[in-house]
Write a protein that holds these residues in place. Sequence first.
Motif, mmCIF file in Angstrom:
data_model
loop_
_atom_site.group_PDB
_atom_site.id
_atom_site.type_symbol
_atom_site.label_atom_id
_atom_site.label_comp_id
_atom_site.label_asym_id
_atom_site.label_seq_id
_atom_site.Cartn_x
_atom_site.Cartn_y
_atom_site.Cartn_z
ATOM 1 N N MET B 195 10.540 -9.326 -4.442
ATOM 2 C CA MET B 195 9.716 -7.926 -4.244
ATOM 3 C C MET B 195 8.233 -8.527 -3.836
ATOM 4 O O MET B 195 7.956 -9.830 -4.064
ATOM 5 N N ASP B 196 7.828 -7.645 -2.849
ATOM 6 C CA ASP B 196 6.499 -7.958 -2.158
ATOM 7 C C ASP B 196 5.709 -7.662 -3.230
ATOM 8 O O ASP B 196 5.366 -6.397 -3.754
ATOM 9 N N HIS B 197 4.706 -8.779 -3.682
ATOM 10 C CA HIS B 197 3.858 -8.494 -4.776
ATOM 11 C C HIS B 197 2.643 -7.643 -4.085
ATOM 12 O O HIS B 197 1.659 -7.281 -4.915
ATOM 13 N N ARG B 198 2.447 -7.490 -2.841
ATOM 14 C CA ARG B 198 1.520 -6.738 -2.163
ATOM 15 C C ARG B 198 1.694 -5.245 -2.550
ATOM 16 O O ARG B 198 0.677 -4.656 -2.493
ATOM 17 N N LEU B 199 3.002 -5.000 -2.861
ATOM 18 C CA LEU B 199 2.921 -3.631 -3.141
ATOM 19 C C LEU B 199 2.391 -3.142 -4.412
ATOM 20 O O LEU B 199 1.767 -2.074 -4.557
ATOM 21 N N GLU B 200 2.488 -4.118 -5.385
ATOM 22 C CA GLU B 200 1.641 -3.925 -6.580
ATOM 23 C C GLU B 200 0.088 -3.866 -6.496
ATOM 24 O O GLU B 200 -0.767 -2.991 -6.892
ATOM 25 N N SER B 201 -0.448 -4.814 -5.634
ATOM 26 C CA SER B 201 -1.845 -5.160 -5.169
ATOM 27 C C SER B 201 -2.122 -3.744 -4.800
ATOM 28 O O SER B 201 -3.528 -3.311 -4.997
ATOM 29 N N ALA B 202 -1.481 -3.207 -3.773
ATOM 30 C CA ALA B 202 -1.769 -1.760 -3.007
ATOM 31 C C ALA B 202 -1.819 -0.680 -4.393
ATOM 32 O O ALA B 202 -3.011 -0.059 -4.315
ATOM 33 N N ALA B 203 -1.034 -0.738 -5.198
ATOM 34 C CA ALA B 203 -1.256 0.158 -6.300
ATOM 35 C C ALA B 203 -2.443 -0.120 -7.110
ATOM 36 O O ALA B 203 -3.298 0.846 -7.589
ATOM 37 N N HIS B 204 -2.857 -1.344 -7.357
ATOM 38 C CA HIS B 204 -4.007 -1.608 -8.106
ATOM 39 C C HIS B 204 -5.095 -1.199 -7.364
ATOM 40 O O HIS B 204 -6.256 -0.621 -7.625
ATOM 41 N N VAL B 205 -5.195 -1.470 -6.020
ATOM 42 C CA VAL B 205 -6.408 -1.025 -5.293
ATOM 43 C C VAL B 205 -6.640 0.384 -5.089
ATOM 44 O O VAL B 205 -7.798 0.785 -5.017
ATOM 45 N N HIS B 206 -5.915 1.148 -5.207
ATOM 46 C CA HIS B 206 -5.648 2.716 -5.241
ATOM 47 C C HIS B 206 -5.845 3.146 -6.490
ATOM 48 O O HIS B 206 -5.479 4.271 -6.590
ATOM 49 N N GLY B 207 -6.143 2.415 -7.504
ATOM 50 C CA GLY B 207 -6.853 2.946 -8.744
ATOM 51 C C GLY B 207 -5.539 2.880 -9.956
ATOM 52 O O GLY B 207 -5.821 3.272 -10.992
ATOM 53 N N GLY B 208 -4.614 2.138 -9.679
ATOM 54 C CA GLY B 208 -3.602 2.216 -10.734
ATOM 55 C C GLY B 208 -4.043 1.069 -11.783
ATOM 56 O O GLY B 208 -4.184 -0.059 -11.525
ATOM 57 N N ALA B 209 -4.015 1.492 -12.992
ATOM 58 C CA ALA B 209 -4.162 0.610 -14.124
ATOM 59 C C ALA B 209 -2.970 -0.358 -14.315
ATOM 60 O O ALA B 209 -1.891 -0.089 -13.616
ATOM 61 N N ILE B 217 5.323 1.470 -10.364
ATOM 62 C CA ILE B 217 5.624 0.902 -9.028
ATOM 63 C C ILE B 217 6.668 -0.493 -9.171
ATOM 64 O O ILE B 217 7.745 -0.426 -8.895
ATOM 65 N N THR B 218 6.208 -1.404 -10.176
ATOM 66 C CA THR B 218 7.053 -2.520 -10.348
ATOM 67 C C THR B 218 8.481 -2.194 -11.056
ATOM 68 O O THR B 218 9.515 -2.369 -10.407
ATOM 69 N N LEU B 219 8.557 -1.436 -11.794
ATOM 70 C CA LEU B 219 9.929 -1.043 -12.686
ATOM 71 C C LEU B 219 10.561 -0.379 -11.664
ATOM 72 O O LEU B 219 11.780 -0.750 -11.449
ATOM 73 N N PRO B 220 10.274 0.803 -10.806
ATOM 74 C CA PRO B 220 11.387 1.345 -9.981
ATOM 75 C C PRO B 220 11.675 0.475 -8.915
ATOM 76 O O PRO B 220 12.821 0.448 -8.528
ATOM 77 N N PRO B 314 2.155 -15.235 -4.867
ATOM 78 C CA PRO B 314 2.125 -13.962 -5.681
ATOM 79 C C PRO B 314 0.935 -14.283 -6.629
ATOM 80 O O PRO B 314 0.600 -15.363 -7.040
ATOM 81 N N VAL B 315 0.345 -13.213 -7.032
ATOM 82 C CA VAL B 315 -0.850 -13.222 -8.026
ATOM 83 C C VAL B 315 -0.035 -13.575 -9.407
ATOM 84 O O VAL B 315 0.950 -12.730 -9.781
#
Lengths: 369, 584
Positions: B195-209, B217-220, B314-315
Motif C-alpha cells: 500500500m502506498d503510504h502517500r495515499l494516507e498522507s494525502a488524506a491527512h493533508v486534505h484535512g482527514g483526522a 482511506i486505509t481500511l478500504p 513509510p511514516v
Amino acid sequence: MLVLRHLTKTYHGARPVVPSVRDVSLEIPRGSFFTLLGPSGCGKTTILHCIAGLETPDSGDIEIDGVAVFSGASGCNEPPHRRRLGMVFQSYAIWPHMSVFDNVAFPLQQQRPRLAARDIKARVMTALSLVRLEAVADKLAPFLSGGQQQRVALARALVHEPRLLLLDEPLSNLDAKLREEMRVELGRLVRQLGITTIFVTHDQAEALTMSDRIALIDAGRVVQQGAPHDIYYRPNSTFAARFVCGGNIVPGTVVSAPDMQRQAEIDTPFGRVACALPTGINAGDDVNLVVRPDSLRVCNGDAPVDGRPNFFHVDISDVSFMGDFIEGIALSGSTALRVRLDPHVQVQMPHAAVVEVIAQRCVVLPRKE
Amino acid sequence: MRHALFAAAAAMVPTRLARLFPGEERIIGSVVFVAVLFLVSGPLLILISTSLNPTGAASILPSGLDISNYVRAFSPPDTLYLLGNTAIYTLGSVFIALLIGSSLAWLTERTDFRLQVAVRLMIFAWMAVPPFVSALGWIQLLNPGNGAINVLLRTVFDLQASPLSVYSLPAMILITGLSMTPTTFIMISGVFSNMDHRLESAAHVHGGARLATFRRITLPLLAPGLLAVAIFQSMTVIQTFDIPFAIGLTARVPVMSTRIYALATAVEGKPEYGLASAYGVVLLVIAIILIGLYLRFTRIGERFRVVTGKGFRPVRQKLGAAQIPATVLVVAYFVVMLLPLAILLWSSLLPYYQTPSIGALSHLTLQSYRNTIAQPMIIRALGNTIILVLSVATIAMALSVVVSWMAVRSRGTLGKAVTALTFAPIAIPQIVFAFAILLLYLYSPLYGTLLVIIIAHVTIFMAFGTRMVSSAMLQLHQELENAATVSGASWLVSMRRVVLPLIFPQLLNGWLWIATHSARDLTVPILLMTSGNVVLASALWTIWEYPDIPGASALAVMMVVGLMLLVVPLQIWSARYSNRSAGN
C-alpha cells in the motif's frame, strides 16, 4: 547476399489481427549496410527477428548466400542458433553474470567442432580491440557504462565472423552525445570489416547518415527502397516525405496543364507555385507539395514580390534557437511553413519577410483522400 | 570452408523432416506437458470415477454412474455435524491467525515497535516447525491426564479435575490458529507494504483526522488484500490434516480431512474408497470455490497496488507509552509459541515422561536420543527422507523450470494449458490428492514404495515452484536469451548458460522451500504409509502412537533442529538478497 521473398507474418494473439509483415521482398547485397527504417510498430523489428530466426514467418522465403534458411513452401526453417549470425539487441542483452570476456567468447564456444581455448582467447581479444575494450575484459558486465555495454554487444556480435550482422535499434538507449559518437564508430567498423549489416531504426538521421540503402517500412510493407539520397530527395509518398524529410507538406491543386518540361502551376493556401510535375499528375489533380526547409529561402520583407513566381509575403514568428540555425514558423494567412533562418541575423519578432520556394527542390506527390 | 560445407549439408536435409522434428525445446516441452498432465489429472480422474462407483464396490475401476456415495455423504445427521465442525474449525482458526498475524504485521511494518527484528526472526524460523510437532507439544501441555499446564493449575488452585483439555474443538482451533500466524503475518505484511503510504498522507493533508483517514482511506484500500488472505488461509485450514489428525481423532471431533483419512485407511472396519472419494470431491469443490474467490479478491487488490519503482519510507507511527503493553503481548505470544517446543525438549531429555519440576532435573539424560537414533526404523526413515527431499525438490524444480519457460516464453496454447495444469494442485487439498494417488497406485507395484510419496509431493509442490520460477523469468529480458540463441547456442545451452544462472537465487530459494515442506509433511506419508516407505514424519507419528513419548519428543526436537539448519540461513540470505535488489 540476403534475399527475402514475399515474407508475411501475422501475430494471432493480437486483436484485431493485422499482419505485422506483409509481402516483404528485399535483396541485400553482400557487404552493404542496409537499413530498415520506419515508425515504431511498423514491423521492422519483426522482419529482423524473422531473419534471425527468433520469429517464424507465416509464408515467404529467406535465403542467405543462396541457401534457404526459411521457406514457407518447403517447410525449411533453420533454428536461430544454426544460422551463424551476429546480433546487437536494443537492450544490448549483455549477460550480467559473465565477464566481458566470457560474453564475447560465448559465440565462439558454441562452434562445433570445438575451438581451442587459445584460439578463442586470441579472437576475443581481437574483437575487443576492435571496439577498444581490451582493458575491461575481466570486468563483470553490469559495471560497464552504457556505451561500453553497447561496444561489448558489438564485439560479441562480430567475434565469430557471422554471415550477417543484425542491429536492432542499437543506438536508441544511448544519450544524444554518445549516440553521435557510436554512430560514427559503428559505421566505420562495419565498413572496415565489410560485413553485410541489417540495421533497424526509427531515427531517420541515423538511417540517412549510415546506410548504403534504406527500405522504408510502413504498416508491415516496404513503401520505398533506395539510397539515402534518393529517399531524401525523391520521396514517393506523403508518408515517406513526412517521415524522412521532415519537411512541410502543403496540400494543393494543379491548375494548369503541364508544358513540354512538365512545368505547371499549383494552387496552394499561401499562393500559386510553379514547379515541375512528375508523370501521371495532370491538371485538376489534388497534390501534396513537399517543401523541405532547404527548399525555402527567406529574404528581407522589402524584397519585391509582384510578378515574380514563387515569392510570397509571410510573417515569421515562434522562432527556436537550434544552435547552428534558427527554426521559425512562416505564416501566410492560416498556413504555417517551417523555415530556417541565419542565426547571425538579428530580427525583431514577429517579422515580416518574403520567402522564395525553390521549385526544383520541391516534390509533388499525388494526394489521396 | 567448413562453414560452407555445413551450410550445404544443412540444405540437403529433407526439409519436411525438419518440421516434423522441431527443436529440442519443443520435444522437452511436450514430454513435460504429458508428464504434468498425467501427474495432475490421473489422480483426479480416478477420484471422480471412484466416487461414482456403487456403494461398497470392491473395485476402484469405473463401473458406471452411481451417486449413492454422494447420497450417503450428504445424508443427515452425520454430514451436517461434519460440515458444521469443519466450518467452525475453519472460521475459528482463521480468526485467531488473522487477529494475531495482522497485529504483528502492523507493529512491525507500520510502527516503531522495538522488537521488530525478533518478531521477524521468530516468524521465519517457524517454517522449520512442522505443525503436527507443535500439536504433539500441546498434547503434552494440555492433555487431561498429566498435561503440564493442567497439573500446574490443579496444584495451584487445588482442583480435583483438569480444567483444560487438548482433546476439544476449541483447543484444536487455538493450536491451528497459532500455527498459522507466521504465514498469515508474512502475507499481511505483503498487503501492508504494497500500500502506498502517500495515499494516507494525502488524506491527512486534505484535512482527514487520524480516525477518518483510517476508516475512509486505509481500511478500504487494505480490505481486498485482507479478505484475500482470509480466504487463502480458510483454504489452508480446510485442507489441514495433521493437527485434526493428532488431536481430533482422540477428541472425536471429525472434520472433512480426517473423515477422508478414516474412510480410506479403514480406521473403522474396511476401507470405503467410494465414500471417501465422494467426500474428496466435495472438499475439492469447496477448495475450488475458495480459490476462485481468492483470485478475484487478489485481482481487486492488485488494482490498488502501487508499483513502487522508487522506495518510499513509510511514516511509522510512534508507539510511545504503548511500547510496554505491546512488548508484553508480543513476549507472551513468543512464550505461547515456544511452550510446545520447550515441553518436547524437556520430555526428550528424560527417560520417561514426568511433569516439569526441579526434582526431575537430576534425571536429565540423552538416552532417548541415543535409543531413537539406534532404531532400524529411524535409520531407514532418515535414509528415505533424504532420498525423498532431494528428489522431490530437484524434480519439482526441474519441471517448474520447463513449465515456467513454456508459460512465459511461448505464445502457444501448450504454454497456457501447462500453466493451468501446474496451478491446479493449489486448489486440490493435499489429503484429497494423497488419497487420489493412493487410489491410482493401489493395485500397481508402485504402491507402498517411496516413489509414490515422491510422485505425490512433486505434483503438490510443483505449483509453488512454478510460481516462483515464472515470476523470476518474467523479470528476465527476453533479449538475454535471444542473444544466446543468435550466438549459436541451442535451447539447452541457452538455458544452462544464461537463464538458469541468472535466476539461480530464486531456484535455490524454491528448492529449499520445497525440500523443507516435503520433509515436514505428514499428510501424504501417513496416508500412503507402509513398512517400506516410512519417512521421518511418519516415523515420528508411529513412535508417538506406540507410545514412546521421550523417543517421539527426541525425534521431534531433532527434526526441528535439522529443518532450522536448512531454513534459517536460507531466510537470512534471501532477506539480504531481496534487500540488496530493492536497493538498486
